[in-house]
Design a protein around this motif. Structure first.
Motif, PDB file in Angstrom:
ATOM      1  N   MET A   1       0.838  -1.194   0.000  1.00  0.00           N
ATOM      2  CA  MET A   1       0.000   0.000   0.000  1.00  0.00           C
ATOM      3  C   MET A   1       0.875   1.247   0.000  1.00  0.00           C
ATOM      4  N   LYS A   2       0.231   2.404  -0.103  1.00  0.00           N
ATOM      5  CA  LYS A   2       0.936   3.682  -0.034  1.00  0.00           C
ATOM      6  C   LYS A   2       0.445   4.454   1.179  1.00  0.00           C
ATOM      7  N   MET A   3       1.366   5.103   1.858  1.00  0.00           N
ATOM      8  CA  MET A   3       1.013   5.971   2.980  1.00  0.00           C
ATOM      9  C   MET A   3       1.817   7.252   2.865  1.00  0.00           C
ATOM     10  N   ASP A   4       1.116   8.366   2.695  1.00  0.00           N
ATOM     11  CA  ASP A   4       1.738   9.672   2.477  1.00  0.00           C
ATOM     12  C   ASP A   4       2.688   9.631   1.283  1.00  0.00           C
ATOM     13  N   GLY A   5       2.265   8.915   0.242  1.00  0.00           N
ATOM     14  CA  GLY A   5       3.040   8.828  -0.987  1.00  0.00           C
ATOM     15  C   GLY A   5       4.183   7.843  -0.959  1.00  0.00           C
ATOM     16  N   LYS A   6       4.367   7.172   0.171  1.00  0.00           N
ATOM     17  CA  LYS A   6       5.470   6.225   0.329  1.00  0.00           C
ATOM     18  C   LYS A   6       4.960   4.797   0.202  1.00  0.00           C
ATOM     19  N   ASP A   7       5.649   3.981  -0.586  1.00  0.00           N
ATOM     20  CA  ASP A   7       5.305   2.564  -0.702  1.00  0.00           C
ATOM     21  C   ASP A   7       5.703   1.841   0.578  1.00  0.00           C
ATOM     22  N   ILE A   8       4.724   1.178   1.190  1.00  0.00           N
ATOM     23  CA  ILE A   8       5.014   0.452   2.424  1.00  0.00           C
ATOM     24  C   ILE A   8       4.401  -0.944   2.357  1.00  0.00           C
ATOM     25  N   SER A   9       4.835  -1.774   3.267  1.00  0.00           N
ATOM     26  CA  SER A   9       4.282  -3.120   3.398  1.00  0.00           C
ATOM     27  C   SER A   9       3.664  -3.238   4.787  1.00  0.00           C
ATOM     28  N   ALA A  10       2.491  -3.836   4.851  1.00  0.00           N
ATOM     29  CA  ALA A  10       1.806  -4.015   6.127  1.00  0.00           C
ATOM     30  C   ALA A  10       1.282  -5.435   6.231  1.00  0.00           C
ATOM     31  N   GLN A  11       1.024  -5.858   7.444  1.00  0.00           N
ATOM     32  CA  GLN A  11       0.521  -7.214   7.658  1.00  0.00           C
ATOM     33  C   GLN A  11      -0.989  -7.243   7.433  1.00  0.00           C
ATOM     34  N   GLU A  12      -1.465  -8.192   6.660  1.00  0.00           N
ATOM     35  CA  GLU A  12      -2.898  -8.349   6.422  1.00  0.00           C
ATOM     36  C   GLU A  12      -3.626  -8.516   7.758  1.00  0.00           C
ATOM     37  N   GLY A  13      -4.718  -7.790   7.909  1.00  0.00           N
ATOM     38  CA  GLY A  13      -5.482  -7.859   9.149  1.00  0.00           C
ATOM     39  C   GLY A  13      -5.138  -6.754  10.128  1.00  0.00           C
ATOM     40  N   ASN A  14      -4.004  -6.086   9.924  1.00  0.00           N
ATOM     41  CA  ASN A  14      -3.633  -4.966  10.778  1.00  0.00           C
ATOM     42  C   ASN A  14      -4.420  -3.720  10.397  1.00  0.00           C
ATOM     43  N   THR A  15      -4.452  -2.774  11.308  1.00  0.00           N
ATOM     44  CA  THR A  15      -5.124  -1.509  11.034  1.00  0.00           C
ATOM     45  C   THR A  15      -4.160  -0.520  10.379  1.00  0.00           C
ATOM     46  N   ILE A  16      -4.719   0.565   9.880  1.00  0.00           N
ATOM     47  CA  ILE A  16      -3.889   1.624   9.298  1.00  0.00           C
ATOM     48  C   ILE A  16      -2.935   2.178  10.357  1.00  0.00           C
ATOM     49  N   LEU A  17      -3.420   2.319  11.590  1.00  0.00           N
ATOM     50  CA  LEU A  17      -2.575   2.852  12.661  1.00  0.00           C
ATOM     51  C   LEU A  17      -1.404   1.910  12.942  1.00  0.00           C
ATOM     52  N   GLU A  18      -1.660   0.623  12.980  1.00  0.00           N
ATOM     53  CA  GLU A  18      -0.587  -0.346  13.211  1.00  0.00           C
ATOM     54  C   GLU A  18       0.419  -0.319  12.070  1.00  0.00           C
ATOM     55  N   ALA A  19      -0.078  -0.210  10.840  1.00  0.00           N
ATOM     56  CA  ALA A  19       0.817  -0.136   9.681  1.00  0.00           C
ATOM     57  C   ALA A  19       1.672   1.121   9.733  1.00  0.00           C
ATOM     58  N   ALA A  20       1.078   2.228  10.163  1.00  0.00           N
ATOM     59  CA  ALA A  20       1.822   3.483  10.267  1.00  0.00           C
ATOM     60  C   ALA A  20       2.942   3.351  11.302  1.00  0.00           C
ATOM     61  N   ARG A  21       2.632   2.780  12.450  1.00  0.00           N
ATOM     62  CA  ARG A  21       3.637   2.645  13.497  1.00  0.00           C
ATOM     63  C   ARG A  21       4.764   1.711  13.071  1.00  0.00           C
ATOM     64  N   GLU A  22       4.412   0.650  12.353  1.00  0.00           N
ATOM     65  CA  GLU A  22       5.440  -0.270  11.873  1.00  0.00           C
ATOM     66  C   GLU A  22       6.388   0.416  10.892  1.00  0.00           C
ATOM     67  N   ASN A  23       5.889   1.442  10.211  1.00  0.00           N
ATOM     68  CA  ASN A  23       6.696   2.148   9.217  1.00  0.00           C
ATOM     69  C   ASN A  23       7.129   3.543   9.698  1.00  0.00           C
ATOM     70  N   ARG A  24       7.074   3.742  11.020  1.00  0.00           N
ATOM     71  CA  ARG A  24       7.548   4.975  11.666  1.00  0.00           C
ATOM     72  C   ARG A  24       6.860   6.226  11.127  1.00  0.00           C
ATOM     73  N   ILE A  25       5.559   6.100  10.906  1.00  0.00           N
ATOM     74  CA  ILE A  25       4.731   7.234  10.513  1.00  0.00           C
ATOM     75  C   ILE A  25       3.817   7.552  11.683  1.00  0.00           C
TER      76      ILE A  25
END
Length: 205
Positions: free
Chosen positions: A8-32
């Motif tokens: 997915m993309k977050m703030d224009g940055k390509d990131i990877s997140a774990q399926e089933g996680n929330t947007i907030l969890e994905a952001a924290r994993e990617n230091r956003i």
């Protein structure tokens, strides 16, 4: 079966997140950083404070990052002028509902509410303040309950329920009249014997 990664993309940055996680969890994993007041690691998501709302491409609505699951190809904006304006409004509403001029926070410099207001540039509250003098309950052996400082984030309630498993804390009433209570609000019920009798009768049914 383990869940795979989501692209997915977050703030224009390509990131990877774990399926089933929330947007907030994905952001924290990617230091956003996404601001929040009601979220707490280890507790179920609540979505009450509305500070973590984000934009998702393709939808005119704002989504709470703490309760919205990620999906493949999702594009999320966590920081924009639209979001900042919304968060400033939300923090002003929180500040207007109770008395948050707290000498303890000023003295020790430790207050998530004041820190977030400062980071958002909130220097005044445009709404008429609710200066209701909420009762301070100091009748308990292990804590003092000051409802004047409470922002109703329910973190203490959820810790009591989900971590300790005792459900000693809860909320009563609704809207601006919502209040944190201990047990069946025993002090309050003692002062309102008719309501106490009604509660006992309801429990017996």
């Amino acid at each position: 079966m383990s869940k795979g990664p989501v692209k997915m993309k977050m703030d224009g940055k390509d990131i990877s997140a774990q399926e089933g996680n929330t947007i907030l969890e994905a952001a924290r994993e990617n230091r956003i950083t996404i601001p929040t007041l009601c979220n707490m690691e280890g507790l179920a998501s609540y979505g009450g404070c509305r500070m973590c709302l984000v934009e998702v491409k393709g939808s005119p609505k704002l989504f709470p990052a703490c309760t919205t699951p990620v999906s493949n190809g999702m594009e999320v904006v966590t920081d924009s002028e639209k979001l900042k304006d919304y968060r400033r409004m939300a923090i002003q509403l929180i500040l207007s509902e109770r008395t948050h001029i707290c000498s303890v926070c000023v003295a020790n410099g430790s207050c998530e509410l004041q820190d977030l207001a400062k980071n958002l540039g909130v220097e005044h509250v445009m709404f008429e303040r609710e200066w209701t003098d909420h009762e301070v309950d100091s009748t308990h052996d292990f804590l003092v309950l000051d409802r004047n400082r409470c922002i109703l984030c329910t973190r203490c309630i959820r810790v009591c329920d989900e971590v300790e498993g005792v459900h000693t804390l809860d909320l009563r009433m609704r809207g601006k009249d919502s209040q944190l209570i201990i047990d069946l609000n025993d002090l309050w019920l003692v002062r309102h014997p008719a309501l106490h009798a009604e509660n006992v009768q309801n429990l017996a049914q």
